[in-house]
Design a protein around this motif. Structure first.
Motif, PDB file in Angstrom:
ATOM      1  N   GLN A 285       6.827   0.604 -31.274  1.00 17.61           N
ATOM      2  CA  GLN A 285       7.051  -0.890 -31.433  1.00 17.61           C
ATOM      3  C   GLN A 285       7.873  -1.519 -30.538  1.00 17.61           C
ATOM      4  N   THR A 286       8.712  -0.646 -29.619  1.00 16.61           N
ATOM      5  CA  THR A 286       9.742  -1.214 -28.578  1.00 16.61           C
ATOM      6  C   THR A 286       9.798  -0.289 -27.485  1.00 16.61           C
ATOM      7  N   THR A 287       9.593  -0.493 -26.425  1.00 17.63           N
ATOM      8  CA  THR A 287      10.050   0.765 -25.366  1.00 17.63           C
ATOM      9  C   THR A 287      10.951  -0.140 -24.321  1.00 17.63           C
ATOM     10  N   THR A 288      11.886   0.434 -23.986  1.00 19.10           N
ATOM     11  CA  THR A 288      12.962  -0.160 -22.920  1.00 19.10           C
ATOM     12  C   THR A 288      13.008   0.701 -21.557  1.00 19.10           C
ATOM     13  N   LEU A 289      12.881   0.244 -20.629  1.00 19.63           N
ATOM     14  CA  LEU A 289      12.806   0.610 -19.288  1.00 19.63           C
ATOM     15  C   LEU A 289      13.676   0.369 -18.450  1.00 19.63           C
ATOM     16  N   SER A 290      14.384   1.301 -17.563  1.00 24.55           N
ATOM     17  CA  SER A 290      15.155   0.921 -16.339  1.00 24.55           C
ATOM     18  C   SER A 290      14.100   0.865 -15.225  1.00 24.55           C
ATOM     19  N   ILE A 291      14.356  -0.183 -14.412  1.00 22.48           N
ATOM     20  CA  ILE A 291      13.698  -0.192 -13.208  1.00 22.48           C
ATOM     21  C   ILE A 291      14.528  -0.401 -12.055  1.00 22.48           C
ATOM     22  N   GLU A 292      14.529   0.476 -10.792  1.00 19.03           N
ATOM     23  CA  GLU A 292      15.260   0.422  -9.670  1.00 19.03           C
ATOM     24  C   GLU A 292      14.471   0.109  -8.409  1.00 19.03           C
ATOM     25  N   LEU A 293      14.878  -0.899  -7.450  1.00 19.26           N
ATOM     26  CA  LEU A 293      14.136  -0.959  -6.378  1.00 19.26           C
ATOM     27  C   LEU A 293      15.364  -0.862  -5.269  1.00 19.26           C
ATOM     28  N   ARG A 294      14.804  -0.294  -4.099  1.00 20.35           N
ATOM     29  CA  ARG A 294      15.788  -0.107  -3.165  1.00 20.35           C
ATOM     30  C   ARG A 294      14.940  -0.395  -1.743  1.00 20.35           C
ATOM     31  N   SER A 295      15.479  -1.206  -0.878  1.00 21.27           N
ATOM     32  CA  SER A 295      15.066  -1.384   0.548  1.00 21.27           C
ATOM     33  C   SER A 295      16.219  -1.963   1.624  1.00 21.27           C
ATOM     34  N   PRO A 296      16.217  -1.484   2.750  1.00 24.68           N
ATOM     35  CA  PRO A 296      17.078  -1.898   3.649  1.00 24.68           C
ATOM     36  C   PRO A 296      16.995  -3.371   4.270  1.00 24.68           C
ATOM     37  N   ARG A 297      15.724  -3.929   3.453  1.00 21.77           N
ATOM     38  CA  ARG A 297      15.365  -5.358   3.893  1.00 21.77           C
ATOM     39  C   ARG A 297      15.488  -6.053   2.647  1.00 21.77           C
ATOM     40  N   ASP A 298      16.610  -7.067   2.447  1.00 24.41           N
ATOM     41  CA  ASP A 298      16.687  -7.900   1.054  1.00 24.41           C
ATOM     42  C   ASP A 298      15.657  -8.557   0.766  1.00 24.41           C
ATOM     43  N   GLU A 299      15.018  -9.154   1.758  1.00 22.67           N
ATOM     44  CA  GLU A 299      13.808 -10.254   1.420  1.00 22.67           C
ATOM     45  C   GLU A 299      12.631  -9.272   1.230  1.00 22.67           C
ATOM     46  N   VAL A 300      12.414  -8.154   1.586  1.00 20.60           N
ATOM     47  CA  VAL A 300      11.348  -7.158   1.077  1.00 20.60           C
ATOM     48  C   VAL A 300      11.669  -7.007  -0.405  1.00 20.60           C
ATOM     49  N   ARG A 301      12.835  -6.575  -0.697  1.00 25.98           N
ATOM     50  CA  ARG A 301      13.208  -6.062  -1.944  1.00 25.98           C
ATOM     51  C   ARG A 301      12.991  -7.023  -3.141  1.00 25.98           C
ATOM     52  N   ARG A 302      13.460  -8.466  -2.584  1.00 25.94           N
ATOM     53  CA  ARG A 302      13.325  -9.511  -3.467  1.00 25.94           C
ATOM     54  C   ARG A 302      11.753 -10.201  -3.913  1.00 25.94           C
TER      55      ARG A 302
END
Length: 420
Positions: A285-302
């Motif tokens: 019924q419910t599934t909770t995920l953690s998502i992590e994103l990393r980049s040396p360029r903030d504009e790429v990450r956003r």
């Protein structure tokens, strides 16, 4: 009698081996090195470091955040200070070298300078930061934030799993947390901050290089996504009529993986999943995920974040699922100083190695120290790129190479030579 670079490297190896013994995990059942802030293991390590530093003629002090600082003093009046160091703490069941390599290598540098009577126009302060990982109190970058003057008193209220607050732990360790603001360095006192660290990745090994120069420390953001479906009997609800939250989660995981693989300078992971009701014959019924994103360029990450949320929204709607989203953490990327990066490149070249410039996909104390001064970073090759694991390993000769680079970097800083 002079000391060779190879001898300095061998001494660094011996110190690293000795430091690894100060751990909660020292037997075959509990592998690796576990050393947390303001613990008996931390105290025992600082005692050993103090002994080693004093044997090198350094003056040693512990500040009120349990950072240990040893000074190799310059004979120059009014000298500024080059800060070199890393963190002493580890993740649970971590390796011998993450953090500690960056404390021990500058001691080997001081040993080489001292034994070869090489004077410098600046002090060298070797720092063993008390807590970078945040394992005990979830207080990442505690030690470096104190030196940079960005420590927030609210951090003292954080408690460990036994309910002991950071303030209480520091007081029991012999610190006076009320005096932490006095422990900051002033920008006008500092030349720069350098950190040596194992790469924690495979690039240097693949390139057959002992060291590399870091030009940026990654930006990081973390999210929590809770997907809402409808529970039902796994044997009676037709497949076409199901609203399976875990199926939606699988699609989000696929989207994260695909987005990161097709985007330069971006990595990401779904590291944690919680599923309910979590029964063997119940549609989730419910599934909770953690998502992590990393980049040396903030504009790429956003941009990646925005695209991922749009794709997840479309994919989950097509499955008849809703979701809640919250961003739980964001740390902007930090660029290493261009002049210091160039200086390290030349120091690597002076050592007979072709410099490779790369970014760090992991966080480091430089994320905090950049608020104080220019920062630079040197990576040392680690076997198979393994880190945060008992099998973390380095080659002894790479320590010698790293000491040589630090010696050349100090000579360049002392001469004021601009990078070529």
């Amino acid at each position: 009698m002079t000391l060779s670079l190879d001898q300095a490297g061998r001494q660094a190896w011996q110190w690293l081996e000795a430091a690894s013994a100060f751990s909660e995990t020292r037997d075959s059942v509990r592998e690796g090195v576990t050393r947390q802030c303001a613990t008996d293991e931390h105290k025992a390590l600082l005692a050993a470091l103090t002994e080693w530093m004093e044997a090198l003629g350094m003056t040693v002090r512990m500040d009120n955040a349990a950072n240990l600082i040893g000074r190799h003093a310059s004979a120059e009046p009014g000298a500024r200070t080059l800060l070199i160091g890393s963190h002493q703490d580890t993740v649970p069941n971590g390796g011998k070298y993450d953090g500690m390599l960056g404390v021990i290598l500058p001691l080997a540098l001081v040993l080489y300078l001292r034994e070869n009577d090489i004077g410098l126009p600046f002090h060298i302060d070797v720092v063993a930061f008390s807590d970078e990982e945040g394992t005990r109190f979830s207080s990442t970058l505690l030690g470096s934030k104190v030196l940079a003057g960005t420590f927030e008193p609210e951090m003292l209220e954080a408690a460990d799993d036994n309910g002991v607050t950071l303030q209480a732990a520091l007081e029991a360790f012999g610190c006076d947390p009320a005096r932490i603001p006095q422990d900051r360095y002033r920008p006008e006192e500092v030349v720069a901050f350098l950190e040596a660290h194992i790469e924690q990745g495979p690039q240097l090994e693949h390139a057959s290089l002992p060291v590399g120069v870091v030009d940026a420390i990654t930006g990081i953001e973390r999210h929590q996504l809770t997907i809402h479906g409808m529970a039902g009997h796994a044997g009676t609800v037709p497949m076409a009529l199901r609203r399976d939250a875990l199926v939606g989660a699988a699609e989000v995981i696929r989207l994260v993986d695909a987005l990161c693989k097709e985007t330069d300078d971006l990595v990401g992971v779904v590291g944690k999943i919680e599923n309910a009701p979590n029964g063997v014959n119940v549609i989730p019924q419910t599934t909770t995920l953690s998502i992590e994103l990393r980049s040396p360029r903030d504009e790429v990450r956003r941009r990646a974040r925005q695209r991922l949320l749009e794709q997840a929204d479309a994919a989950l709607k097509s499955l008849g699922l809703a979701f809640d989203h919250s961003q739980t953490y964001e740390q902007a990327a930090v660029q290493c100083s261009a002049w210091l990066t160039a200086t390290l490149e030349e120091a690597v070249r002076d050592s007979g190695v072709e410099p490779q410039v790369m970014f760090s996909g992991a966080g480091h104390d430089g994320l905090a120290m950049v608020d104080l001064c220019d920062i630079g970073m040197l990576f040392v090759r680690c076997r198979e790129g393994v880190s945060h694991h008992p099998s973390e390993a380095i080659e002894p000769e790479d320590l010698t190479a790293a000491v040589e680079v630090l010696v050349h970097a100090c000579r360049r800083l002392a001469s004021g030579r601009p990078p070529a």
